[in-house]
Design an enzyme around this catalytic site. Structure first.
Site, PDB file in Angstrom:
ATOM      1  N   SER A 266       0.849  -1.193   0.000  1.00  0.00           N
ATOM      2  CA  SER A 266       0.000   0.000   0.000  1.00  0.00           C
ATOM      3  C   SER A 266       0.890   1.251   0.000  1.00  0.00           C
ATOM      4  CB  SER A 266      -0.945  -0.046   1.211  1.00  0.00           C
ATOM      5  OG  SER A 266      -1.930   0.943   1.133  1.00  0.00           O
TER       6      SER A 266
ATOM      7  N   ARG B  48     -11.943   6.261  10.340  1.00  0.00           N
ATOM      8  CA  ARG B  48     -11.503   4.872  10.330  1.00  0.00           C
ATOM      9  C   ARG B  48     -12.561   3.962   9.699  1.00  0.00           C
ATOM     10  NH1 ARG B  48      -7.354   1.439   9.860  1.00  0.00           N
ATOM     11  NH2 ARG B  48      -7.466  -0.326  11.270  1.00  0.00           N
TER      12      ARG B  48
ATOM     13  N   ASP C  36      -8.811  -6.364  -4.639  1.00  0.00           N
ATOM     14  CA  ASP C  36      -8.423  -5.073  -4.059  1.00  0.00           C
ATOM     15  C   ASP C  36      -9.011  -3.966  -4.935  1.00  0.00           C
ATOM     16  OD1 ASP C  36      -7.207  -2.798  -3.079  1.00  0.00           O
ATOM     17  OD2 ASP C  36      -5.175  -3.605  -3.134  1.00  0.00           O
TER      18      ASP C  36
ATOM     19  N   HIS D 273      -8.017  -5.145  -0.274  1.00  0.00           N
ATOM     20  CA  HIS D 273      -6.726  -4.492  -0.040  1.00  0.00           C
ATOM     21  C   HIS D 273      -5.989  -5.101   1.160  1.00  0.00           C
ATOM     22  CE1 HIS D 273      -3.828  -1.311  -0.450  1.00  0.00           C
ATOM     23  NE2 HIS D 273      -4.018  -0.895   0.779  1.00  0.00           N
ATOM     24  N   ASP D 274      -6.721  -5.486   2.177  1.00  0.00           N
ATOM     25  CA  ASP D 274      -6.117  -6.056   3.387  1.00  0.00           C
ATOM     26  C   ASP D 274      -5.327  -7.336   3.125  1.00  0.00           C
ATOM     27  OD1 ASP D 274      -6.561  -4.272   5.372  1.00  0.00           O
ATOM     28  OD2 ASP D 274      -8.147  -5.394   6.381  1.00  0.00           O
TER      29      ASP D 274
END
Lengths: 379, 379
Positions: free
Chosen positions: B140, B210, B316, B349-350
């Site tokens: 990232s 968040r 992602d 993405h994680d």
């Protein structure tokens, strides 16, 4: 139109002495067979077409589709736009007075659902003397109402036109709604939803909520084409900088997309009611016709008899074509008359509001078919 | 490590008397050829592996990748994790004292960039006596730092490993960052960024920020698989309701995904600094190596000489495989040594933080190659 008969809601509460604001366009024909109900989505209203005299900016939200000679031709059809209860454009909602307390409803306004809205719309049709609608049409949350009509009042519509919609919200859809709600609810000006009584409006929360929503209405590609990574032209004190020089700021606007989003948020926070935003995002969250059929969407449509037109847009990532195809499959499982158009359009979810030739062509053809089926001299 | 020499920043400011917090794992070999720098993303730190004695929960954020016998094997490599300036895990940042005012920096902390971070990391390597790194690796925003090393210090790294990253942020990426920033900045507890001096913390804004971020880290499919439309099990007063009965509420939690997101937001707001969040989302926004080459990404990599490993994940949607392929193309245009792995993984993405066999297999093979190329008895 004021309704004296109480409206029982899914949540268990009852709405008493409520009012629906509506507009009509065109003329109801002699056999009352040419009425088309237009259902609105999250932030729209009964004002679907035309402009109000002396207010050139008051263009109806679906004015490009509805009017004389338009795909939904008001020379042929009697078009009804109605504001749903819980919204904030005139129909009974959280900014109105709660008869039980003589204070604004605020956060005490009962939770409404697509089913409740459709029941209210059916009563409006009763009052207008319309036993059967030629069609119910809507996009996004409006499409959910059209689908609900087909299962809840199958004999009361001949065509169901559901655009850019879904059989329910995905976890990601709910997640975006929830973040928007948290932004509103945690705004200190929210006062547990009784901000009107406190003389405040949770504008900060509304702005953030609208910005989040807006991102999900546009496609990634549209955003890149429209804004890309362009810096906002230098203004004020920074006007001496070349326009391609970053200002290196965390608090001020740097990119054009930021300026655009802030503007959208500011505008929205001036006119939309925060409690209505909470209620209507929940209307979206709760819609799930398959739930009471053990998750079987085909079973949910077992009673439907309308002819269906489904439309989706390739770049809509909020309610993607795959979600429309789930509906199409469930309808076909019931051997219903279904047409489905998947329109290659770059604009994302917002495409349903825009004037795209292929999209409007599909709708024009559909309404010509509906007019033909009505028979009579208008056909 | 304290640095006396001022660090000139891209924004024009200069960082004086700054400190970098770092951790190392393994042993630097005799010819100082086995050092690997690990770059962190938005909300991580220098603590990349292992646990602190007596604190079983203090697991490093890339502990599944880095350690003895792991793909990045600390029996072979000397691994460096460093907290970047502007962050909030020990290196000089907005919660520290501004020597000019003797007050916390707050919103006056200068805007930092990927380039500034890489410069600071290079000085750390100088101080550690490492002229050339065996590799720089990151996911990232960490991947952006690895790419920046390859263009800014081409002779100082042999391998560049950039995972789940992009050559710049799209308008949509910037838009999500901007909404998060607005949530923080418009929190009345933000006090123009000087909340520490006011004894407050803009927790409401941090929570919303968040939550927004978290949605973009997960794939739609993962959210559906993990939470779907499940209602949260009834608690407290509502325990008598069946768990599949909606409670019809706008303010309380109804769906499991809401509970999960609120929990993520609450946790984050307890430990992350709001000004660091603003700064680091801007680090992301500003990264754009092609900008100073007229938008030509290939030209941006003209000076690079490292061997590259790019990795992306199919689901992602924050930094999609298409963005990695842009980088691969630019590297190939320069006839560089490039491997690219597009991993079919469901986690969005994680995924770059998770233990996926094919993903870790690619990295294990890469580090075995790097070890072989180092030669010596460890190879």
């Amino acid at each position: 139109m004021a309704f004296a008969a109480p409206l029982p809601l899914r949540c268990g509460a009852v709405l008493r002495d409520y009012t629906l604001v509506y507009e009509t366009y065109g003329t109801l024909n002699a056999d009352r067979s040419n009425a088309v109900l237009v259902c609105h989505a999250l932030n729209a209203s009964h004002h679907v077409a035309g402009i109000y005299e002396g207010d050139a900016k008051s263009v109806g939200w679906w004015d490009n589709l509805i009017g004389p000679g338009q795909p939904l031709d008001t020379d042929r059809f009697f078009v009804i736009g109605v504001n749903n209860p819980g919204s904030c454009f005139g129909s009974t909602g959280p900014t109105h007075i709660n008869p039980a307390t003589q204070q604004p409803w605020g956060a005490d306004f009962p939770v409404v659902t697509v089913e409740d809205w459709v029941d209210a719309q059916a009563r409006l049709c009763d009052a207008l003397g319309i036993a059967q609608l030629a069609a119910v049409i809507g996009g996004s949350l409006g499409g959910m109402q059209a689908l609900c009509w087909a299962t809840r009042y199958p004999q009361r519509l001949r065509h169901c036109i559901a655009i850019a919609t879904a059989p329910n919200l995905s976890a990601q859809n709910i997640a975006f709604n929830e973040v928007a709600r948290r932004a509103i609810v945690t705004d200190p000006d929210f006062h547990d939803g009784h901000y009107l009584a406190c003389g405040t409006v949770p504008k900060r929360g509304l702005r953030v909520a609208r910005m989040i929503g807006h991102i999900t209405y546009l496609s990634d590609d549209t955003m890149d084409a429209k804004f890309g990574r362009n810096l906002r032209a230098a203004i004020g004190a920074a006007a001496s900088l070349p326009s391609d020089a970053p200002r290196y700021t965390t608090l001020d606007i740097e990119f054009e997309i930021e300026s655009y989003l802030r503007h959208q948020g500011d505008k929205f926070s001036e006119y939309f009611d925060a409690n209505s935003y909470l209620l209507i995002t929940r209307v979206l969250d709760y819609f799930d016709p398959a739930r009471e059929h053990g998750g079987d969407l085909s079973a949910a449509f077992a009673a439907a008899s309308a002819k269906f037109q489904l439309i989706s847009f390739t770049t809509d990532w909020r309610f993607s074509p795959a979600r429309s195809r789930e509906i199409v499959k469930a309808l076909l499982d019931n051997r219903l008359d279904v047409s489905y158009a998947e329109i290659a359009a770059p604009h994302g979810h917002d495409a349903f509001l825009l004037d795209d030739a292929r999209y409007h062509g599909v709708l024009r053809a559909r309404f010509e078919r509906i007019a033909r089926e009505m028979g009579g001299p208008g056909a």
